[in-house]
Scaffold this active site. Structure first.
Site, short mmCIF file in Angstrom:
data_model
loop_
_atom_site.label_atom_id
_atom_site.label_comp_id
_atom_site.label_asym_id
_atom_site.label_seq_id
_atom_site.Cartn_x
_atom_site.Cartn_y
_atom_site.Cartn_z
N SER A 222 0.83 -1.21 0.00
CA SER A 222 0.00 0.00 0.00
C SER A 222 0.87 1.26 0.00
O SER A 222 0.34 2.36 -0.14
CB SER A 222 -0.87 0.00 1.25
N TYR B 37 -4.27 0.95 3.48
CA TYR B 37 -5.24 -0.09 3.12
C TYR B 37 -5.97 -0.59 4.38
O TYR B 37 -7.05 -1.14 4.29
CB TYR B 37 -4.54 -1.31 2.50
N GLY B 38 -5.30 -0.43 5.50
CA GLY B 38 -5.74 -1.07 6.75
C GLY B 38 -7.14 -0.72 7.21
O GLY B 38 -7.75 -1.46 7.98
N ASN C 109 0.69 -7.13 4.83
CA ASN C 109 -0.12 -8.08 5.60
C ASN C 109 -1.61 -7.88 5.34
O ASN C 109 -2.37 -8.84 5.26
CB ASN C 109 0.11 -7.87 7.11
N THR C 110 -2.00 -6.62 5.22
CA THR C 110 -3.43 -6.32 5.03
C THR C 110 -3.93 -6.89 3.70
O THR C 110 -5.00 -7.49 3.64
CB THR C 110 -3.64 -4.78 5.06
N GLU D 279 4.27 7.11 6.12
CA GLU D 279 4.11 7.58 4.72
C GLU D 279 4.47 9.06 4.59
O GLU D 279 4.91 9.51 3.55
CB GLU D 279 2.67 7.34 4.24
N CYS E 85 2.67 -5.66 10.26
CA CYS E 85 2.47 -4.72 9.16
C CYS E 85 3.85 -4.42 8.60
O CYS E 85 4.79 -4.17 9.36
CB CYS E 85 1.81 -3.44 9.68
#
Ligand code: DGL
Length: 258
Positions: free
Chosen positions: A12, A43-44, A75-76, A151, A183
């Site tokens: 993501s 995305y989470g 992971n998501t 981010e 994550c």
């Protein structure tokens, strides 16, 4: 068997570069293409349907780029979409899941902590995994806000320290001896986390396991590259500065729309 096509990797955003680094270290000759879908991060907090749609979009671009294998470095996306990806596309996928197994197996206090996104902790795949370790107390914590700060390039900000303290203190109080980073963004927080956790608590992530699994699949099914000195390619769909910085400005990052 040799295969000179690239390995595709997506996340993501910039966090999956922690996985890319592990892969690049183990398989330095392989050509890699990394997609940072930072425009759509995080995305989470998205629905399963949205995560599947975004994962398919990233996959289709990597297939167009002639990749031989795709690593879902998120992971998501793995816990919400890998079954759908495998059902739709005839290319091997490697996913990343929180390392609950090694933590639960080695824990002496039978209490472990996991820090991950809401999407991962709520997923069916994750919940099926934790059911297998019902003798271990698993303290789950959503890392609200952490991905956005990473981010934005704010890894060492006071806000980050404050959030980490609030997420980790209850785990320390509950006597965890393992903290699972669920994550792919979170390995970048390890120096910060170490300042908060007592020294006896082990921190584990899944980077090396994913790299080893990639190596196995190349060996068994896909083939290693025969060429050398391949330069990795990084694409982002937002400003390239933070991605370039997390890669210590060693690689070129291209901005493109996807
Ligand atoms: N890096 C991702 C993960 O491993 C997702 C973070 C996010 O976009 O919420 O879960």
């Amino acid at each position: 068997m040799t295969n000179d096509q690239p390995i595709g990797i997506f996340d993501s955003g910039i966090g999956g570069t922690s996985i890319w680094k592990a892969i690049h270290e183990l398989l330095p000759n392989e050509k890699t293409i990394y997609l940072a879908d930072s425009k759509n991060a995080p995305y989470g907090q998205k629905s399963k349907a949205e995560i599947i749609a975004l994962s398919m979009k990233n996959t289709e671009l990597l297939i167009e780029m002639n990749c031989k294998l795709i690593v879902v470095a998120c992971n998501t996306a793995t816990t919400n979409a890998i079954q759908e990806l495998r059902a739709k596309y005839p290319i091997p996928f490697i996913g990343i899941e929180p390392a609950i197994k090694p933590a639960a197996t080695h824990s002496k206090t039978q209490t472990i902590g996991i820090l991950a996104t809401k999407g991962t902790l709520n997923s069916e795949l994750f919940n099926k995994t934790t059911e297998m370790y019902h003798d271990t107390k698993i303290i789950e914590q959503v890392g609200h806000g952490l991905v956005q700060l990473i981010e934005n390039g704010d890894i060492n900000s006071p806000e980050m320290t404050k959030l980490l303290h609030s997420y980790l203190t209850p785990m320390i109080d509950a006597n965890i001896d393992y903290l699972v980073l669920g994550c792919s963004h979170y390995p970048y927080l390890i120096p910060q986390i170490k300042k908060i956790l007592p020294g006896h608590i082990h921190i584990i992530d899944s980077g090396e396991a994913v790299a080893r699994q990639t190596q196995n699949i190349l060996k068994e099914k896909v083939g290693f590259t025969s060429s050398k000195n391949n330069q990795p390619i990084f694409y982002t769909n937002t400003n390239s500065k933070v991605l370039a910085e997390i890669l210590e400005n060693k690689y070129t990052v291209e901005q493109r729309d996807f």
